[in-house]
Design a protein around this motif. Sequence first.
Motif, PDB file in Angstrom:
ATOM      1  N   VAL A   1      14.355   9.296 -43.411  1.00  0.00           N
ATOM      2  CA  VAL A   1      15.255  10.331 -43.927  1.00  0.00           C
ATOM      3  C   VAL A   1      16.593  10.333 -43.181  1.00  0.00           C
ATOM      4  CG1 VAL A   1      15.397  12.732 -44.665  1.00  0.00           C
ATOM      5  CG2 VAL A   1      13.181  11.693 -44.356  1.00  0.00           C
ATOM      6  N   GLY A   2      17.222   9.184 -43.043  1.00  0.00           N
ATOM      7  CA  GLY A   2      18.544   9.112 -42.450  1.00  0.00           C
ATOM      8  C   GLY A   2      18.566   9.010 -40.939  1.00  0.00           C
ATOM      9  N   LYS A   3      17.429   8.993 -40.278  1.00  0.00           N
ATOM     10  CA  LYS A   3      17.374   8.849 -38.823  1.00  0.00           C
ATOM     11  C   LYS A   3      16.580   7.604 -38.480  1.00  0.00           C
ATOM     12  CE  LYS A   3      17.469  13.700 -37.489  1.00  0.00           C
ATOM     13  NZ  LYS A   3      16.748  14.741 -36.752  1.00  0.00           N
ATOM     14  N   TYR A   4      17.025   6.907 -37.450  1.00  0.00           N
ATOM     15  CA  TYR A   4      16.278   5.749 -36.972  1.00  0.00           C
ATOM     16  C   TYR A   4      15.020   6.215 -36.248  1.00  0.00           C
ATOM     17  CZ  TYR A   4      20.398   2.920 -37.910  1.00  0.00           C
ATOM     18  OH  TYR A   4      21.443   2.283 -38.517  1.00  0.00           O
ATOM     19  N   ARG A   5      13.945   5.443 -36.406  1.00  0.00           N
ATOM     20  CA  ARG A   5      12.702   5.800 -35.714  1.00  0.00           C
ATOM     21  C   ARG A   5      12.867   5.722 -34.201  1.00  0.00           C
ATOM     22  NH1 ARG A   5       7.875   2.750 -38.973  1.00  0.00           N
ATOM     23  NH2 ARG A   5       8.318   3.643 -41.015  1.00  0.00           N
ATOM     24  N   SER A   6      13.694   4.799 -33.719  1.00  0.00           N
ATOM     25  CA  SER A   6      13.911   4.678 -32.271  1.00  0.00           C
ATOM     26  C   SER A   6      14.591   5.936 -31.722  1.00  0.00           C
ATOM     27  CB  SER A   6      14.755   3.442 -31.964  1.00  0.00           C
ATOM     28  OG  SER A   6      15.995   3.509 -32.633  1.00  0.00           O
ATOM     29  N   VAL A   7      15.517   6.523 -32.471  1.00  0.00           N
ATOM     30  CA  VAL A   7      16.165   7.765 -32.050  1.00  0.00           C
ATOM     31  C   VAL A   7      15.158   8.899 -32.044  1.00  0.00           C
ATOM     32  CG1 VAL A   7      17.942   9.448 -32.688  1.00  0.00           C
ATOM     33  CG2 VAL A   7      18.411   7.002 -32.888  1.00  0.00           C
ATOM     34  N   MET A   8      14.280   8.925 -33.025  1.00  0.00           N
ATOM     35  CA  MET A   8      13.246   9.960 -33.071  1.00  0.00           C
ATOM     36  C   MET A   8      12.295   9.830 -31.883  1.00  0.00           C
ATOM     37  SD  MET A   8      12.541   9.941 -37.165  1.00  0.00           S
ATOM     38  CE  MET A   8      11.174  11.039 -37.121  1.00  0.00           C
ATOM     39  N   ASP A   9      11.981   8.582 -31.488  1.00  0.00           N
ATOM     40  CA  ASP A   9      11.123   8.364 -30.316  1.00  0.00           C
ATOM     41  C   ASP A   9      11.804   8.823 -29.029  1.00  0.00           C
ATOM     42  OD1 ASP A   9       9.132   7.335 -31.903  1.00  0.00           O
ATOM     43  OD2 ASP A   9       9.740   5.238 -31.606  1.00  0.00           O
ATOM     44  N   GLU A  10      13.119   8.612 -28.924  1.00  0.00           N
ATOM     45  CA  GLU A  10      13.860   9.087 -27.745  1.00  0.00           C
ATOM     46  C   GLU A  10      13.843  10.609 -27.668  1.00  0.00           C
ATOM     47  OE1 GLU A  10      17.767   7.406 -27.722  1.00  0.00           O
ATOM     48  OE2 GLU A  10      17.001   5.352 -27.793  1.00  0.00           O
TER      49      GLU A  10
ATOM     50  N   PHE B   1       7.026   1.459 -50.728  1.00  0.00           N
ATOM     51  CA  PHE B   1       7.219   2.904 -50.758  1.00  0.00           C
ATOM     52  C   PHE B   1       7.040   3.499 -49.371  1.00  0.00           C
ATOM     53  CE2 PHE B   1       5.403   7.191 -51.424  1.00  0.00           C
ATOM     54  CZ  PHE B   1       6.521   7.772 -51.963  1.00  0.00           C
ATOM     55  N   GLY B   2       8.058   4.237 -48.908  1.00  0.00           N
ATOM     56  CA  GLY B   2       7.978   4.929 -47.632  1.00  0.00           C
ATOM     57  C   GLY B   2       8.275   4.078 -46.422  1.00  0.00           C
ATOM     58  N   ASP B   3       8.702   2.839 -46.595  1.00  0.00           N
ATOM     59  CA  ASP B   3       8.953   1.962 -45.455  1.00  0.00           C
ATOM     60  C   ASP B   3      10.349   1.362 -45.593  1.00  0.00           C
ATOM     61  OD1 ASP B   3       8.387   0.714 -43.091  1.00  0.00           O
ATOM     62  OD2 ASP B   3       7.390  -0.987 -44.017  1.00  0.00           O
ATOM     63  N   VAL B   4      11.379   2.179 -45.331  1.00  0.00           N
ATOM     64  CA  VAL B   4      12.759   1.750 -45.514  1.00  0.00           C
ATOM     65  C   VAL B   4      13.290   1.163 -44.217  1.00  0.00           C
ATOM     66  CG1 VAL B   4      15.073   2.506 -46.147  1.00  0.00           C
ATOM     67  CG2 VAL B   4      13.100   3.489 -47.267  1.00  0.00           C
ATOM     68  N   THR B   5      13.973   0.025 -44.320  1.00  0.00           N
ATOM     69  CA  THR B   5      14.562  -0.654 -43.182  1.00  0.00           C
ATOM     70  C   THR B   5      16.066  -0.746 -43.385  1.00  0.00           C
ATOM     71  OG1 THR B   5      12.566  -1.997 -43.019  1.00  0.00           O
ATOM     72  CG2 THR B   5      14.465  -2.746 -41.781  1.00  0.00           C
ATOM     73  N   ASP B   6      16.834  -0.441 -42.343  1.00  0.00           N
ATOM     74  CA  ASP B   6      18.285  -0.554 -42.417  1.00  0.00           C
ATOM     75  C   ASP B   6      18.650  -2.031 -42.504  1.00  0.00           C
ATOM     76  OD1 ASP B   6      21.000  -0.168 -42.278  1.00  0.00           O
ATOM     77  OD2 ASP B   6      21.043   0.246 -40.139  1.00  0.00           O
ATOM     78  N   PRO B   7      19.401  -2.453 -43.525  1.00  0.00           N
ATOM     79  CA  PRO B   7      19.681  -3.882 -43.692  1.00  0.00           C
ATOM     80  C   PRO B   7      20.601  -4.461 -42.619  1.00  0.00           C
ATOM     81  CG  PRO B   7      20.833  -2.610 -45.353  1.00  0.00           C
ATOM     82  CD  PRO B   7      19.964  -1.659 -44.610  1.00  0.00           C
ATOM     83  N   ILE B   8      21.391  -3.628 -41.949  1.00  0.00           N
ATOM     84  CA  ILE B   8      22.321  -4.138 -40.945  1.00  0.00           C
ATOM     85  C   ILE B   8      21.647  -4.290 -39.592  1.00  0.00           C
ATOM     86  CG2 ILE B   8      24.481  -3.655 -39.713  1.00  0.00           C
ATOM     87  CD1 ILE B   8      25.395  -2.220 -42.308  1.00  0.00           C
ATOM     88  N   THR B   9      20.945  -3.246 -39.135  1.00  0.00           N
ATOM     89  CA  THR B   9      20.333  -3.280 -37.811  1.00  0.00           C
ATOM     90  C   THR B   9      18.874  -3.715 -37.826  1.00  0.00           C
ATOM     91  OG1 THR B   9      19.698  -0.950 -37.974  1.00  0.00           O
ATOM     92  CG2 THR B   9      21.864  -1.441 -36.999  1.00  0.00           C
ATOM     93  N   SER B  10      18.254  -3.777 -38.997  1.00  0.00           N
ATOM     94  CA  SER B  10      16.836  -4.130 -39.165  1.00  0.00           C
ATOM     95  C   SER B  10      15.899  -3.161 -38.454  1.00  0.00           C
ATOM     96  CB  SER B  10      16.571  -5.557 -38.677  1.00  0.00           C
ATOM     97  OG  SER B  10      17.319  -6.464 -39.439  1.00  0.00           O
ATOM     98  N   GLU B  11      16.318  -1.913 -38.329  1.00  0.00           N
ATOM     99  CA  GLU B  11      15.472  -0.877 -37.743  1.00  0.00           C
ATOM    100  C   GLU B  11      14.883  -0.020 -38.849  1.00  0.00           C
ATOM    101  OE1 GLU B  11      16.701   1.386 -34.284  1.00  0.00           O
ATOM    102  OE2 GLU B  11      18.458   0.086 -34.116  1.00  0.00           O
ATOM    103  N   LYS B  12      13.704   0.529 -38.599  1.00  0.00           N
ATOM    104  CA  LYS B  12      13.050   1.405 -39.563  1.00  0.00           C
ATOM    105  C   LYS B  12      13.774   2.754 -39.593  1.00  0.00           C
ATOM    106  CE  LYS B  12       9.695  -1.417 -40.511  1.00  0.00           C
ATOM    107  NZ  LYS B  12       9.607  -2.079 -41.772  1.00  0.00           N
ATOM    108  N   VAL B  13      13.874   3.337 -40.792  1.00  0.00           N
ATOM    109  CA  VAL B  13      14.611   4.580 -41.004  1.00  0.00           C
ATOM    110  C   VAL B  13      13.694   5.617 -41.643  1.00  0.00           C
ATOM    111  CG1 VAL B  13      16.589   5.616 -42.177  1.00  0.00           C
ATOM    112  CG2 VAL B  13      16.735   3.286 -41.341  1.00  0.00           C
TER     113      VAL B  13
END
Length: 159
Positions: A101-110, A87-99
Motif C-alpha cells: 500500500v505505497g510503503k516499502y516492506r523494509s521501511v515497515m520493518d525499520e 495478487f497481493g505481491d507487488v514489487t517496485d520495478p525500479i528498486t525491486s523491493e516489495k511494496v
Amino acid sequence: MAGIAARRAFMLLGDCVPTLIPGTSKIRVKRLELDQNLLMYFKKEEFYYVQDTEKKCKTGDVVLIQELPRKLTTAITHKVMEVVYPFGDVTDPITSEKVVVGKYRSVMDEHTKLYGPSKTRFDYEKAKERGWLEDVKDFTHEESYIKYHESDEDQPYAV
C-alpha cells in the motif's frame, strides 16, 4: 494522433477479473483519456478477453498481454504473456523491493524495530505462498457462472 497510437498498443498491462468464458481470462486495462474540451485526463477502463488455455493468471493478478497477429474469435484478441505481479505481491520495478500500500516492506520493518511489533501486524516472512488455501477459502481457480436468482441451494462460484 497520439490517441490512435495508444489504442493500438503492442503490449498492455492490466489486472485479471472473473470471466465466464472457458479457456480465457478477462483483463481490465486502465488508461487516461484526454478530454479535448476541458484539456483534462479522465480514467477509462477497457476490458479484453485474452487467450489463457494454460490458466496462468487468477483473479487479481497483474498480467502483461500481447495482441494476437490475427483474432481468435470476435472477442478474443490478445494472449497472456506473463504474470507480472501475483495478487497481493507487488514489487517496485525500479528498486525491486516489495511494496505494501505505497510503503516499502523494509521501511515497515525499520518502524517495527524502532517502535516494537504490533499485535495486528502481518508477518510477510512467515506467510505462505498464494494458493495454499485452494478449495478451502480460495476459489479463484474454479469456473464461475452468473447467478440469475436467489435460491436456498449453495452457489459458491456464482458471480
